[in-house]
Design a protein around this motif. Structure first.
Motif, PDB file in Angstrom:
ATOM      1  N   ILE A 155       0.845  -1.196   0.000  1.00 14.40           N
ATOM      2  CA  ILE A 155       0.000   0.000   0.000  1.00 14.40           C
ATOM      3  C   ILE A 155       0.882   1.247   0.000  1.00 14.40           C
ATOM      4  O   ILE A 155       0.612   2.216  -0.726  1.00 14.40           O
ATOM      5  CB  ILE A 155      -0.962  -0.002   1.210  1.00 14.40           C
ATOM      6  CG1 ILE A 155      -2.022  -1.082   1.042  1.00 14.40           C
ATOM      7  CG2 ILE A 155      -1.619   1.365   1.393  1.00 14.40           C
ATOM      8  CD1 ILE A 155      -2.844  -1.332   2.297  1.00 14.40           C
ATOM      9  N   ILE A 156       1.932   1.229   0.804  1.00 11.23           N
ATOM     10  CA  ILE A 156       2.865   2.364   0.848  1.00 11.23           C
ATOM     11  C   ILE A 156       3.533   2.543  -0.511  1.00 11.23           C
ATOM     12  O   ILE A 156       3.708   3.671  -0.994  1.00 11.23           O
ATOM     13  CB  ILE A 156       3.904   2.178   1.979  1.00 11.23           C
ATOM     14  CG1 ILE A 156       3.225   2.211   3.347  1.00 11.23           C
ATOM     15  CG2 ILE A 156       5.024   3.220   1.872  1.00 11.23           C
ATOM     16  CD1 ILE A 156       2.485   3.493   3.675  1.00 11.23           C
ATOM     17  N   GLN A 157       3.886   1.441  -1.169  1.00 11.45           N
ATOM     18  CA  GLN A 157       4.493   1.543  -2.494  1.00 11.45           C
ATOM     19  C   GLN A 157       3.505   2.135  -3.490  1.00 11.45           C
ATOM     20  O   GLN A 157       3.891   2.966  -4.337  1.00 11.45           O
ATOM     21  CB  GLN A 157       4.990   0.180  -2.957  1.00 11.45           C
ATOM     22  CG  GLN A 157       6.214  -0.274  -2.192  1.00 11.45           C
ATOM     23  CD  GLN A 157       6.680  -1.662  -2.581  1.00 11.45           C
ATOM     24  OE1 GLN A 157       6.250  -2.224  -3.581  1.00 11.45           O
ATOM     25  NE2 GLN A 157       7.574  -2.221  -1.779  1.00 11.45           N
ATOM     26  N   CYS A 158       2.228   1.762  -3.396  1.00 12.28           N
ATOM     27  CA  CYS A 158       1.199   2.358  -4.260  1.00 12.28           C
ATOM     28  C   CYS A 158       1.111   3.858  -4.030  1.00 12.28           C
ATOM     29  O   CYS A 158       1.057   4.643  -4.988  1.00 12.28           O
ATOM     30  CB  CYS A 158      -0.166   1.731  -3.990  1.00 12.28           C
ATOM     31  SG  CYS A 158      -0.376   0.068  -4.609  1.00 12.28           S
ATOM     32  N   ALA A 159       1.084   4.249  -2.776  1.00 10.34           N
ATOM     33  CA  ALA A 159       1.001   5.672  -2.447  1.00 10.34           C
ATOM     34  C   ALA A 159       2.218   6.425  -2.978  1.00 10.34           C
ATOM     35  O   ALA A 159       2.095   7.542  -3.498  1.00 10.34           O
ATOM     36  CB  ALA A 159       0.859   5.856  -0.937  1.00 10.34           C
ATOM     37  N   ALA A 160       3.376   5.811  -2.869  1.00 11.23           N
ATOM     38  CA  ALA A 160       4.607   6.452  -3.341  1.00 11.23           C
ATOM     39  C   ALA A 160       4.601   6.586  -4.868  1.00 11.23           C
ATOM     40  O   ALA A 160       5.081   7.589  -5.405  1.00 11.23           O
ATOM     41  CB  ALA A 160       5.831   5.672  -2.859  1.00 11.23           C
ATOM     42  N   VAL A 161       4.063   5.596  -5.560  1.00  5.52           N
ATOM     43  CA  VAL A 161       3.947   5.692  -7.017  1.00  5.52           C
ATOM     44  C   VAL A 161       2.995   6.829  -7.382  1.00  5.52           C
ATOM     45  O   VAL A 161       3.288   7.631  -8.277  1.00  5.52           O
ATOM     46  CB  VAL A 161       3.495   4.352  -7.639  1.00  5.52           C
ATOM     47  CG1 VAL A 161       3.083   4.532  -9.101  1.00  5.52           C
ATOM     48  CG2 VAL A 161       4.595   3.318  -7.531  1.00  5.52           C
ATOM     49  N   CYS A 162       1.871   6.928  -6.681  1.00  3.28           N
ATOM     50  CA  CYS A 162       0.944   8.048  -6.923  1.00  3.28           C
ATOM     51  C   CYS A 162       1.620   9.384  -6.641  1.00  3.28           C
ATOM     52  O   CYS A 162       1.421  10.362  -7.368  1.00  3.28           O
ATOM     53  CB  CYS A 162      -0.315   7.890  -6.075  1.00  3.28           C
ATOM     54  SG  CYS A 162      -1.398   6.559  -6.626  1.00  3.28           S
ATOM     55  N   PHE A 163       2.419   9.426  -5.609  1.00  3.59           N
ATOM     56  CA  PHE A 163       3.160  10.638  -5.247  1.00  3.59           C
ATOM     57  C   PHE A 163       4.130  10.996  -6.377  1.00  3.59           C
ATOM     58  O   PHE A 163       4.192  12.163  -6.813  1.00  3.59           O
ATOM     59  CB  PHE A 163       3.911  10.371  -3.937  1.00  3.59           C
ATOM     60  CG  PHE A 163       4.371  11.594  -3.211  1.00  3.59           C
ATOM     61  CD1 PHE A 163       5.521  12.247  -3.589  1.00  3.59           C
ATOM     62  CD2 PHE A 163       3.667  12.059  -2.119  1.00  3.59           C
ATOM     63  CE1 PHE A 163       5.962  13.377  -2.899  1.00  3.59           C
ATOM     64  CE2 PHE A 163       4.094  13.181  -1.415  1.00  3.59           C
ATOM     65  CZ  PHE A 163       5.245  13.843  -1.807  1.00  3.59           C
ATOM     66  N   ALA A 164       4.868   9.999  -6.866  1.00  7.40           N
ATOM     67  CA  ALA A 164       5.833  10.235  -7.945  1.00  7.40           C
ATOM     68  C   ALA A 164       5.125  10.680  -9.220  1.00  7.40           C
ATOM     69  O   ALA A 164       5.602  11.581  -9.930  1.00  7.40           O
ATOM     70  CB  ALA A 164       6.655   8.971  -8.206  1.00  7.40           C
TER      71      ALA A 164
END
Length: 87
Positions: A62-71
């Motif tokens: 989930i954190i990786q998903c959020a980080a991809v959205c952030f990027a």
């Protein structure tokens, strides 16, 4: 939700963003289709962890998903996306 919880999540997302930058380098050139493909792959990993009841792994994904959205959001702004939307 407490501010402490939000701070921990934001810290985890920012840490993951740093990890992604180190691993993949500058990705501001990615198209929206490329970003959607990256995000879909990450969402698939969350789904796999949910199906297999791997809760610790699920949180990381989930954190990786959020980080991809952030990027993706960073890339959008860097490309002048907000300026084009009249903001």
């Amino acid at each position: 939700m407490s501010e402490i919880t939000r701070a921990k999540i934001l810290e985890a997302v920012l840490s993951e963003r740093e990890r992604q930058d180190k691993r993949w380098g500058d990705q501001t050139h990615n198209t929206d289709l490329q970003w959607m493909s990256i995000l879909t792959e990450e969402v698939g990993e969350v789904a796999s962890d949910v199906n297999d009841l791997r809760l610790a792994g699920m949180f990381e994904e989930i954190i990786q998903c959020a980080a991809v959205c952030f990027a993706w959001s960073e890339a959008y702004i860097d490309r002048g996306g907000l300026k084009n939307d009249g903001e």
